[in-house]
Design a protein around this motif. Structure first.
Motif, PDB file in Angstrom:
ATOM      1  N   GLU A  81       0.826  -1.205   0.000  1.00 39.57           N
ATOM      2  CA  GLU A  81       0.000   0.000   0.000  1.00 39.57           C
ATOM      3  C   GLU A  81       0.863   1.259   0.000  1.00 39.57           C
ATOM      4  OE1 GLU A  81      -3.210  -0.120  -0.694  1.00 39.57           O
ATOM      5  OE2 GLU A  81      -2.632  -2.221  -0.855  1.00 39.57           O
ATOM      6  N   LEU A 118       9.929   9.060   5.554  1.00 41.05           N
ATOM      7  CA  LEU A 118      11.106   9.676   6.152  1.00 41.05           C
ATOM      8  C   LEU A 118      11.827   8.613   6.966  1.00 41.05           C
ATOM      9  CD1 LEU A 118      12.454  12.367   6.165  1.00 41.05           C
ATOM     10  CD2 LEU A 118      11.205  12.985   8.206  1.00 41.05           C
ATOM     11  N   GLN A 123       5.604   8.822   6.748  1.00 44.65           N
ATOM     12  CA  GLN A 123       5.591  10.019   7.580  1.00 44.65           C
ATOM     13  C   GLN A 123       4.261  10.722   7.487  1.00 44.65           C
ATOM     14  OE1 GLN A 123       7.523  14.407   7.447  1.00 44.65           O
ATOM     15  NE2 GLN A 123       7.792  13.024   5.768  1.00 44.65           N
ATOM     16  N   SER A 126      -1.362  11.399   4.215  1.00 43.48           N
ATOM     17  CA  SER A 126      -2.421  12.115   3.510  1.00 43.48           C
ATOM     18  C   SER A 126      -1.887  12.680   2.200  1.00 43.48           C
ATOM     19  CB  SER A 126      -2.956  13.232   4.395  1.00 43.48           C
ATOM     20  OG  SER A 126      -3.424  14.282   3.601  1.00 43.48           O
TER      21      SER A 126
ATOM     22  N   ILE B  96       4.225  19.998  11.077  1.00 44.77           N
ATOM     23  CA  ILE B  96       5.068  19.287  10.104  1.00 44.77           C
ATOM     24  C   ILE B  96       6.514  19.270  10.570  1.00 44.77           C
ATOM     25  CG2 ILE B  96       5.391  21.342   8.652  1.00 44.77           C
ATOM     26  CD1 ILE B  96       5.428  19.439   6.264  1.00 44.77           C
ATOM     27  N   ARG B  99       6.796  16.830  13.451  1.00 41.46           N
ATOM     28  CA  ARG B  99       6.760  15.456  12.960  1.00 41.46           C
ATOM     29  C   ARG B  99       8.123  15.056  12.396  1.00 41.46           C
ATOM     30  NH1 ARG B  99       2.398  15.482   8.925  1.00 41.46           N
ATOM     31  NH2 ARG B  99       4.098  15.848   7.472  1.00 41.46           N
ATOM     32  N   LYS B 100       8.675  15.925  11.625  1.00 39.21           N
ATOM     33  CA  LYS B 100       9.973  15.587  11.032  1.00 39.21           C
ATOM     34  C   LYS B 100      11.052  15.492  12.095  1.00 39.21           C
ATOM     35  CE  LYS B 100       9.034  17.053   6.436  1.00 39.21           C
ATOM     36  NZ  LYS B 100       9.642  17.192   5.152  1.00 39.21           N
ATOM     37  N   MET B 136       1.775   9.776  15.602  1.00 35.40           N
ATOM     38  CA  MET B 136       2.068   8.597  14.793  1.00 35.40           C
ATOM     39  C   MET B 136       3.574   8.424  14.611  1.00 35.40           C
ATOM     40  SD  MET B 136       0.520   7.965  11.082  1.00 35.40           S
ATOM     41  CE  MET B 136       1.503   7.178   9.875  1.00 35.40           C
ATOM     42  N   ASP B 175      -8.416  13.416   6.727  1.00 40.98           N
ATOM     43  CA  ASP B 175      -7.123  13.420   6.048  1.00 40.98           C
ATOM     44  C   ASP B 175      -6.369  12.107   6.205  1.00 40.98           C
ATOM     45  OD1 ASP B 175      -7.100  15.753   4.826  1.00 40.98           O
ATOM     46  OD2 ASP B 175      -5.840  16.832   6.281  1.00 40.98           O
ATOM     47  N   PHE B 176      -6.598  11.481   7.312  1.00 41.24           N
ATOM     48  CA  PHE B 176      -5.825  10.291   7.620  1.00 41.24           C
ATOM     49  C   PHE B 176      -6.404   9.035   6.998  1.00 41.24           C
ATOM     50  CE2 PHE B 176      -4.312  13.218  10.722  1.00 41.24           C
ATOM     51  CZ  PHE B 176      -2.966  12.919  10.813  1.00 41.24           C
ATOM     52  N   ASN B 177      -7.555   9.176   6.431  1.00 40.69           N
ATOM     53  CA  ASN B 177      -8.156   7.990   5.829  1.00 40.69           C
ATOM     54  C   ASN B 177      -7.403   7.580   4.580  1.00 40.69           C
ATOM     55  OD1 ASN B 177      -9.971   8.156   7.816  1.00 40.69           O
ATOM     56  ND2 ASN B 177     -11.799   8.196   6.499  1.00 40.69           N
ATOM     57  N   TYR B 178      -7.363   6.296   4.410  1.00 36.41           N
ATOM     58  CA  TYR B 178      -6.759   5.763   3.200  1.00 36.41           C
ATOM     59  C   TYR B 178      -7.765   4.789   2.619  1.00 36.41           C
ATOM     60  CZ  TYR B 178      -3.555   3.230   0.176  1.00 36.41           C
ATOM     61  OH  TYR B 178      -2.953   2.653  -0.905  1.00 36.41           O
ATOM     62  N   HIS B 179      -8.262   5.131   1.484  1.00 37.12           N
ATOM     63  CA  HIS B 179      -9.323   4.318   0.880  1.00 37.12           C
ATOM     64  C   HIS B 179     -10.423   4.048   1.903  1.00 37.12           C
ATOM     65  CE1 HIS B 179      -7.315   3.608  -2.969  1.00 37.12           C
ATOM     66  NE2 HIS B 179      -6.224   3.711  -2.246  1.00 37.12           N
ATOM     67  N   PRO B 184      -4.635   3.512   8.453  1.00 43.27           N
ATOM     68  CA  PRO B 184      -4.190   2.115   8.557  1.00 43.27           C
ATOM     69  C   PRO B 184      -2.763   1.972   9.083  1.00 43.27           C
ATOM     70  CG  PRO B 184      -4.327   2.803   6.258  1.00 43.27           C
ATOM     71  CD  PRO B 184      -4.932   3.889   7.072  1.00 43.27           C
ATOM     72  N   TRP B 185      -1.900   2.892   8.714  1.00 43.43           N
ATOM     73  CA  TRP B 185      -0.503   2.779   9.175  1.00 43.43           C
ATOM     74  C   TRP B 185      -0.439   2.870  10.685  1.00 43.43           C
ATOM     75  CZ3 TRP B 185      -1.444   4.629   4.297  1.00 43.43           C
ATOM     76  CH2 TRP B 185      -0.690   4.053   3.274  1.00 43.43           C
ATOM     77  N   ILE B 188      -1.752  -0.313  12.303  1.00 44.45           N
ATOM     78  CA  ILE B 188      -0.811  -1.434  12.264  1.00 44.45           C
ATOM     79  C   ILE B 188       0.314  -1.229  13.264  1.00 44.45           C
ATOM     80  CG2 ILE B 188       0.965  -2.444  10.791  1.00 44.45           C
ATOM     81  CD1 ILE B 188      -1.096  -2.397   8.566  1.00 44.45           C
ATOM     82  N   HIS B 223     -10.550  -4.964   0.850  1.00 39.90           N
ATOM     83  CA  HIS B 223      -9.456  -4.212   0.236  1.00 39.90           C
ATOM     84  C   HIS B 223      -8.143  -4.649   0.879  1.00 39.90           C
ATOM     85  CE1 HIS B 223      -6.875  -0.799  -0.769  1.00 39.90           C
ATOM     86  NE2 HIS B 223      -7.652  -0.679  -1.830  1.00 39.90           N
ATOM     87  N   ILE B 225      -5.805  -3.078   2.143  1.00 38.24           N
ATOM     88  CA  ILE B 225      -5.387  -2.422   3.369  1.00 38.24           C
ATOM     89  C   ILE B 225      -6.083  -3.020   4.590  1.00 38.24           C
ATOM     90  CG2 ILE B 225      -7.081  -0.536   3.385  1.00 38.24           C
ATOM     91  CD1 ILE B 225      -3.391  -0.027   3.964  1.00 38.24           C
ATOM     92  N   ILE B 229      -4.468  -4.960   7.940  1.00 36.59           N
ATOM     93  CA  ILE B 229      -4.811  -4.756   9.349  1.00 36.59           C
ATOM     94  C   ILE B 229      -5.236  -6.073   9.985  1.00 36.59           C
ATOM     95  CG2 ILE B 229      -6.386  -3.575  10.908  1.00 36.59           C
ATOM     96  CD1 ILE B 229      -6.458  -1.291   8.869  1.00 36.59           C
TER      97      ILE B 229
END
Lengths: 158, 977
Positions: A81, A118, A123, A126, B96, B99-100, B136, B175-179, B184-185, B188, B223, B225, B229
């Motif tokens: 994915e 990253l 990372q 979205s 951002i 996060r980095k 995350m 925003d965090f949804n994937y399909h 999902p990340w 997991i 799916h 993804i 999970i």
């Protein structure tokens, strides 16, 4: 994730990203070996490979192979994915991406990858956010570029 | 410039070296505009360097880029420089950046965990960050840390469960949804963390049951993804403390995976099943048919995974068929890594059910397929199992016969393509067991082995296996000719091991008794003990030393001496060979011209340059130690590779033949030499004593273990000399004792003790400075292969031991007259008493006989003799410091501190001073320095420091064994107090 490789059906390397320190020689050896192995596989076969002590997850999009190396405990499906999301990102950025886009704008491809992954981990998942970050960076670059172009002109004019 | 950079980058991408542009890239990145920065940065991603500037920038995007680069592969030693800046970014207002920064820290954690230890608190803050993205990212760090140490993060389980519940419940921004699956990340990641936390921990697991159940329920969409999970869920459920209800659901899930037409899912299903069958083998039964299908799947990966699954469910009934399948796969496979892995697994299975013909067959296939790739311990494990055999004698025999048969068949065929390891195994088995088979002609076996030996493309290691097999077979007179022929053909071989073995073969085939003893049949299965200290050679060495050979020195010491010599620069022509102590000692006594001559000679020639009559002395010790001669089997096996031989299983066969095989001559030879030496040196003893002492002491390290034994058993007066005498000429010992006696005797206090003279001399067995020269014992030990020599030195002698004999006439007691002894020498005399001394050489000891002559009328009641070899060394602190630095032999130890009032250090040192005649140089604070020296020998310095309730003592002396000895006496003295 240990590394990511993009190569064409002809075996030409298009993009490589390493998340573990390896010598150039090793990298070349690994690349050669993997390209051979993956290209030899038939389309209906499983997308996962055991290779040395790593697991290779690969997927083919048009003429490009996307290939990731993960550790044994990692989840293969989620890696698939990740590849898919990266392709989606490229697609969105370039607008129906093709191999040539990646060849000519490889730096953009790298930037997108860096923004998405990253240090080998996802990372920002979205799509919107990644592209926003890239666009901002592009914009800044443009502004700077035009500034730097116009500045000598200005001096010259004076 | 930018254009050029881009081109260079392209070159780099294509795999060409473009290192030369890096420096320009750095320049560009530092001065340029953003565009140029980007170009510069991307070009040397792997070389990345100075982003300090950018990290401090106010421009958001510049900071982003810098962080991106930082979290690439980053050099370890750069981390400290950049860490504070990155840390600072953890509280940046923009998510951002945070996060980095967290991900950069994760990378740092992976590279150097201890460098980011201090910011674990900040990780927690990141975990509670209001932005889910930052949270995350922090999970990556937590996953890593929990993997390493789950116990210390148990308190976080609750929060992780809460987070997961929120995620699964869809509480995160879209925003965090994937399909349309929520983050999902993140899910997991959390599932993996939870499974680690819940492993073997019921209370933690109970917290998770609900949320796991919910995850399973929610992930129903069709799916990829969701499968990802689900897979993670199933793994988690089977990892944590089991709950029946959940297990059932998970099992159903796995069923869906396995039955799925999608090949990727099938693969994952098999993988999950492999994981699960460890807990519940019945699950595999439900999917029998699918598994069988997968076994014949066209994709090797699927097959491989199925075999893995089967491997886990093997039992006594199905092992045959499973192994067969695995071997079938092995034949198809051409990937080294897989072969090694599978071969190991097959062997593991086969070894669970040994003692069957099937076992032999399987292993044969394994050896021929796995070849030289397999783990090196496989063949030796096999041979061990094979040799140990089973309980039933008859079955054992059958098995061995079968093996011999099959190997003979193999060898009869074309064996040029067989792997070396297989050939080695074959040779060993044939050598060991082919005699079990009566109907096979031994000649035939020998012929086959010989063929193998002469075959081209066989490695020399295999040759040596084959040769040792031949050695085992060639017993009895019938084979002498063959052996001779073999030995001759191999004696010119370039391989020294082969040559040595050929020589052994030659000797052994002539002497069948020796053969039977060296190579007993059947081979002993218990481990042979190897005496790594080579004590069985001590006698030989001491004789050699007695005959004037230079003592062995370890290389580092030689180096040291060499450098000392260089510093002195006494020689006009630098000598590259390490010059030994013997030539150093010469410098003290000889003229410089003589020195230059003698140092040009190699180590041992010094002896002859010394103008002592030493004809017939062999060159025994060379630059690298012992020079093997005459007894090839005795020395190379023992000296060169004492531990290798037996420890490495590969060479076991070789070890059996190359283990010490004594030859009959050495003992006699030694004795002759010994007698020669003692007769030669009797007169020379005293004038030679200094230099010899110096030399012999140097030899101690090699035989330290033995020397220590003596030391601990003997007293201060005798220990030095005993360690000397165990490996140096007797004359040295004698003269040394002489010295001691001569000086000490007049001071002998006549004490009031109740020993009668005769009884003491008998009880103590006289003054036994056990100078043991047990040649005979040596040889027998070697033969018996129990080489670790145990010497009985338990006799502890008192510091003062009187002994004497009736001495009206200066004559030895009759029982000692028979033994070789020196002349009776008068030591001292005054009108009241005269003392004489005589040395008697007994087999196991050196007796020191003191003869007291009392011319007066008064009866001599009690005599106490004190033998002492050490005396206080008068030094001041400065001299002490100099001396301390010049000495290299160190011993450190803790001693008991006397606690009887006052300053414990001073009390302790005074006690030592009183009992051991030491000189206290100085006492500074909690430290004290003490010195003493041997009468004719080197000094010994002692540095003491109070360390809690004990006294840390650090001794230095040029004589290696002196500190140990002194330490022992210190301990004793303190105990007595």
């Amino acid at each position: 994730m240990q590394f990511m490789l993009l190569f064409s059906r002809q075996g030409k390397l298009r993009l490589q990203k390493w998340y573990v320190p390896l010598s150039d020689k090793e990298k070349k050896k690994i690349t050669r070996e993997l390209v051979q192995t993956v290209l030899a596989r038939k389309p209906k076969m499983c997308s996962f490979l055991e290779w040395r002590d790593l697991k290779i997850v690969y997927k083919r999009y048009a003429s490009l192979y996307f290939c990731c190396a993960i550790e044994d405990q990692d989840n293969e499906l989620i890696t698939l994915e990740i590849i898919h999301r990266y392709v989606e990102l490229l697609d969105k950025y370039f607008g129906s991406v093709c191999e040539l886009d990646i060849i000519f704008n490889f730096e953009k491809a790298y930037f997108i990858l860096d923004e998405f992954l990253l240090g080998g981990e996802a990372q920002e998942t979205s799509k919107k956010n990644v592209l926003k970050a890239i666009e901002q960076a592009d914009l800044l670059q443009e502004v700077n570029y035009s500034l730097s172009l116009s500045l000598p002109h200005a001096v010259f004019m004076v | 410039m930018r254009e050029l950079m881009v081109r260079a980058m392209y070159c780099e991408m294509l795999g060409y070296e473009a290192d030369f542009v890096y420096i320009h890239a750095i320049k560009l990145a530092q001065q340029g505009t953003v565009l140029e920065k980007r170009v510069g940065i991307s070009i040397f991603l792997k070389q990345n360097m100075y982003y300090l500037q950018d990290l401090q920038s106010t421009n958001l995007i510049e900071v982003c880029m810098a962080l991106t680069v930082v979290s690439q592969i980053f050099p370890k030693d750069m981390i400290p420089a950049i860490l504070p800046l990155v840390e600072e970014k953890l509280s940046h207002p923009k998510e951002i950046i945070r996060r980095k920064a967290v991900l950069a820290l994760y990378k740092f954690y992976l590279i150097a965990p201890n460098q980011v230890q201090h910011i674990h608190g900040k990780f927690r803050k990141a975990l509670c960050d209001k932005d889910p993205g930052v949270m995350m990212s922090s999970l990556h760090i937590y996953l890593q840390m929990i993997k390493e140490n789950p116990a210390s993060y148990k308190d976080l389980t609750g929060s992780f469960v809460t987070i997961l519940r929120q995620v699964v419940g869809g509480k995160l921004p879209l925003d965090f949804n994937y399909h349309s699956v929520p983050a999902p990340w993140l899910q997991i990641q959390l599932l993996r963390i939870l499974s680690l936390l819940g492993r073997e921990d019921q209370s933690m697991s109970e917290l998770m049951y609900d949320v796991l159940d919910e995850s399973l329920r929610r992930a129903e969409m069709n799916h990829n993804i969701t499968y990802a999970i689900l897979y993670e869920c199933v793994k988690a459920i089977y990892t944590i403390h089991p709950k029946a209800e959940l297990l059932e659901k998970a099992a159903r899930c796995i069923g869906n995976f396995v039955l799925s037409p999608k090949i990727n899912l099938k693969y994952l299903g098999l993988k999950a099943l492999t994981y699960v069958v460890q807990h519940d083998a019945n699950l595999a039964l439900q999917h029998q048919m699918t598994i069988i299908e997968c076994l014949d799947h066209s994709d090797l990966i699927i097959k491989r995974e199925t075999l893995e699954l089967l491997f886990r469910i093997t039992n006594a009934q199905n092992v045959t068929i499973i192994v067969e399948k695995m071997l079938g796969f092995l034949r198809l496979c051409n990937d080294d890594y897989t072969i090694i892995d599978l071969v190991g697994k097959v062997a593991e299975l086969a070894e669970k059910y040994p003692f069957t013909i099937w076992f032999i067959q399987t292993m044969n296939v394994v050896f021929s397929l796995g070849g030289d790739l397999m783990q090196p311990d496989l063949p030796s494990n096999f041979l061990r199992l094979f040799a140990d055999g089973s309980e039933s004698e008859e079955q054992d025999r059958q098995l061995k016969l079968y093996a011999v048969d099959s190997y003979l068949a193999v060898l009869k065929g074309d064996c040029s393509h067989l792997p070396q390891r297989f050939l080695q195994v074959i040779s060993w088995v044939l050598g060991e067991y082919s005699c079990l088979k009566e109907d096979v002609d031994q000649q035939e076996v020998i012929r086959l082995l010989k063929k193998l030996l002469e075959q081209r493309g066989v490695s020399s290691e295999t040759r040596s296996w084959a040769l040792s097999a031949l050695t085992k077979l060639c017993k009895g007179p019938g084979y002498a000719e063959l052996a001779l022929e073999l030995a001759e053909s191999l004696s010119s071989s370039l391989d020294t091991v082969l040559r040595q073995q050929a020589h052994e073969l030659c000797l052994l085939s002539q002497d069948s008794q020796l053969h039977a003893r060296v190579l007993p049949h059947p081979a002993p299965s218990d481990n042979l003990e190897v005496d790594s200290s080579l004590s069985f050679l001590d006698g030989f060495v001491s004789d050699a030393l007695a005959a004037g050979a230079a003592p062995y020195k370890p290389p580092h010491q030689r180096q040291e001496e060499l450098s000392q010599q260089r510093a002195l620069s006494l020689e006009p022509y630098g000598l590259s060979l390490p010059v030994t102590m013997s030539s150093c000692t010469l410098t003290d006594r000889q003229s410089p011209t003589f020195l230059s001559m003698s140092s040009d000679l190699s180590v041992l020639c010094v002896c002859s340059a010394n103008t002592l009559m030493l004809e017939g002395v062999k060159r025994v010790w060379g630059k690298d130690g012992y020079i093997p001669q005459k007894e090839p089997s005795l020395t190379p096996a023992a000296v060169d590779e004492p531990s290798d031989v037996v420890q490495s299983p590969d060479q076991q066969g070789a070890a059996e033949t190359s283990l010490p095989e004594p030859e009959p001559e050495p003992p006699q030879l030694d004795q002759e030499k010994q007698q020669l030496a003692s007769s030669l040196f009797v007169g020379l003893g005293s004038q030679n004593s200094m230099s010899l002492l110096g030399k012999t002491e140097v030899a101690v390290p090699r035989f330290r273990r033995k020397a220590r034994q003596h030391e601990s058993a003997s007293t201060s007066g005798t220990s030095e000399s005993s360690s000397n005498s165990s490996h140096s000429s007797r004359s040295t010992t004698d003269s040394f004792l002489y010295g001691g006696l001569l000086e000490e005797e007049p001071a002998t206090p006549i004490q009031n003790s109740y020993h009668t003279l005769n009884s003491t001399s008998e009880n103590e067995g006289a003054a036994t400075v056990s100078a043991k020269e047990d040649k005979q014992a040596n040889s027998s030990q070697i033969l018996g292969k129990s080489i670790v020599s145990q010497r009985n030195c338990s006799k502890s002698l008192p510091v003062a031991f009187p002994h004497s004999s009736d001495s009206m006439v200066l004559q030895l007691p009759s029982e000692l007259q028979e033994l070789p002894h020196s002349d009776v020498v008068s030591l001292t005399s005054d009108p009241h008493l005269s003392v004489s001394c005589c040395r008697v050489f007994r087999e196991d000891a050196l007796l020191l006989v003191l003869l007291l002559f009392n011319p007066t009328e008064t009866a001599l009641r009690d005599v106490a003799v004190e033998l002492s070899c050490e005396e206080p060394l008068m030094l001041n602190t400065e001299e002490y410091g100099k001396l301390w630095l010049s000495i290299s032999n160190d011993v450190k130890q803790n001693l008991k501190l006397l606690t009887g009032g006052g300053d414990p250090l001073r009390a302790t040192l005074n006690a030592l001073k009183d009992s051991l005649q030491l000189h206290i140089v100085d006492i500074i604070g909690s430290e004290g320095i003490v010195a003493c020296h041997l009468l004719r020998g080197g000094p010994c310095l002692m540095h003491c420091r109070v360390h809690g309730a004990s006294l840390a003592v650090w001794l230095r002396s040029p004589l290696p064994s002196l500190p140990d000895c002194l330490l022992y006496h210190c301990q004793r003295a303190l105990q007595e107090h």
